[in-house]
Enzyme design. Sequence first.
Site, mmCIF file in Angstrom:
data_model
loop_
_atom_site.group_PDB
_atom_site.id
_atom_site.type_symbol
_atom_site.label_atom_id
_atom_site.label_comp_id
_atom_site.label_asym_id
_atom_site.label_seq_id
_atom_site.Cartn_x
_atom_site.Cartn_y
_atom_site.Cartn_z
ATOM 1 N N SER A 27 0.857 -1.187 0.000
ATOM 2 C CA SER A 27 0.000 0.000 0.000
ATOM 3 C C SER A 27 0.886 1.228 0.000
ATOM 4 O O SER A 27 1.845 1.314 0.788
ATOM 5 C CB SER A 27 -0.901 -0.005 1.241
ATOM 6 O OG SER A 27 -1.745 1.128 1.242
ATOM 7 N N HIS B 66 -2.103 7.206 -4.971
ATOM 8 C CA HIS B 66 -2.313 6.078 -4.057
ATOM 9 C C HIS B 66 -2.350 4.799 -4.883
ATOM 10 O O HIS B 66 -2.844 4.797 -6.008
ATOM 11 C CB HIS B 66 -3.633 6.252 -3.309
ATOM 12 C CG HIS B 66 -4.199 4.975 -2.769
ATOM 13 N ND1 HIS B 66 -5.224 4.283 -3.410
ATOM 14 C CD2 HIS B 66 -3.886 4.251 -1.670
ATOM 15 C CE1 HIS B 66 -5.512 3.205 -2.711
ATOM 16 N NE2 HIS B 66 -4.728 3.149 -1.656
ATOM 17 N N ARG C 213 -3.172 -6.518 -3.213
ATOM 18 C CA ARG C 213 -3.259 -7.414 -2.062
ATOM 19 C C ARG C 213 -3.744 -8.815 -2.474
ATOM 20 O O ARG C 213 -4.395 -8.984 -3.502
ATOM 21 C CB ARG C 213 -4.205 -6.831 -1.015
ATOM 22 C CG ARG C 213 -5.594 -6.519 -1.551
ATOM 23 C CD ARG C 213 -6.415 -5.631 -0.621
ATOM 24 N NE ARG C 213 -7.719 -5.309 -1.205
ATOM 25 C CZ ARG C 213 -7.940 -4.280 -2.004
ATOM 26 N NH1 ARG C 213 -6.946 -3.464 -2.326
ATOM 27 N NH2 ARG C 213 -9.144 -4.060 -2.506
ATOM 28 N N ALA D 101 -3.441 -4.162 15.574
ATOM 29 C CA ALA D 101 -3.133 -3.468 14.333
ATOM 30 C C ALA D 101 -1.993 -2.476 14.551
ATOM 31 O O ALA D 101 -1.821 -1.929 15.642
ATOM 32 C CB ALA D 101 -4.363 -2.735 13.815
ATOM 33 N N GLU E 5 0.439 3.114 13.138
ATOM 34 C CA GLU E 5 1.322 3.984 12.356
ATOM 35 C C GLU E 5 1.234 3.664 10.867
ATOM 36 O O GLU E 5 1.239 4.563 10.029
ATOM 37 C CB GLU E 5 2.771 3.835 12.838
ATOM 38 C CG GLU E 5 3.025 4.370 14.234
ATOM 39 C CD GLU E 5 2.837 5.876 14.331
ATOM 40 O OE1 GLU E 5 3.086 6.576 13.336
ATOM 41 O OE2 GLU E 5 2.415 6.348 15.402
ATOM 42 N N SER E 6 1.130 2.384 10.537
ATOM 43 C CA SER E 6 1.036 1.994 9.125
ATOM 44 C C SER E 6 -0.340 2.348 8.559
ATOM 45 O O SER E 6 -0.450 2.786 7.411
ATOM 46 C CB SER E 6 1.298 0.494 8.973
ATOM 47 O OG SER E 6 2.618 0.179 9.351
#
Length: 345
Positions: free
Chosen positions: A110, A124, A128, A298, A301-302
């Site tokens: 991503s 962007h 996946r 989770a 930060e990502s």
Amino acid sequence: MRQRFEEYILGLQEEIITSFETLDPNAPKFKRDSWLRAHQGGKGVSGVFFAPPPTDASPGPQTILEKAGVNISVVHGMLPPAAIKEMRADHSSIPYDEKTSLPFFAAGISLVVHPRNPHAPTVHANYRYFEISEKAAEGEGTGKVVAWWFGGGSDLTPSYLYDEDARHFHTTLQNACNQHGSELYPAFKKWCDEYFYIVHRQETRGIGGLFFDDLSTEKHARLSDDVKRPRSSEEIFDFIKAVGNSFVPSYLPILERRMSMPSTDQHRRWQLLRRGRYVEFNLVYDRGTKFGLKTPSARIESILMSLPETARWEYMTDMGSDLESEEGRLIAVLKQPIDWAGLEK
């Protein structure tokens, strides 16, 4: 497929980061950050660019990029029944009994890039692979795979609209899609325009690109069953590689054209207002962000890497209301998407 997809996205990550670092050799390097997922299984490699602000009165950084992230995650764990129920709408092979969790595997790349110059668009992309398995018997590594699929896409979000940039971006994606079936680009372009729609603003986030999900051997709600399209896991993986490999040629020429253009305080003000819209979509509507924030352990930060470093909101702003202005021209396109690949020069 798990290992091959992981190897592919790691290579793609390195190619993309290297392209940006080569374009701006005097800027700080991307920060590479390897991590492990606590409590459940998984790992990842984040590649993040930022230029720290000066601590004194000296001018701010003059880097081409303001903030960017090119992140890899490869995770596995147990999928709760509520998530399984939602996924069965497109994958009926997944067993569901309201009580049983199932093992899952997910890997993806991503990226989001926010350039400094207001004339250079944000971009962007995400690709996946997802698997759901039966619970493995004691002593076995993994259970039988009951469902798998690929998803992804790439989209462009300019503050100022340049037709040649829009045509280049969309045509590059169209050419990558057409190697695998002529129906893919128009179907996934339409899906992109629908997905990246800010309902409360009645406008799209940007000028689109591709968005797709749930590509597998099963019938697909958005694709005809009697036309050429990738159907096997190998064919779909080849398609993913084609569109993934198109990222650098779709975006870098645009960035090179716009990164040094003169800009004013008004250009910057509008760029920050448009970034505010970007934040609104990502926090209110984006499925990936919402799924990530709900996922136990989770990596926040990502997940929030996609947000710009700086954004702006103005009460009842008048910028963009004049349809004859540069800003107004963008708004008109965001309210009525255009077939850029089919647009004559």
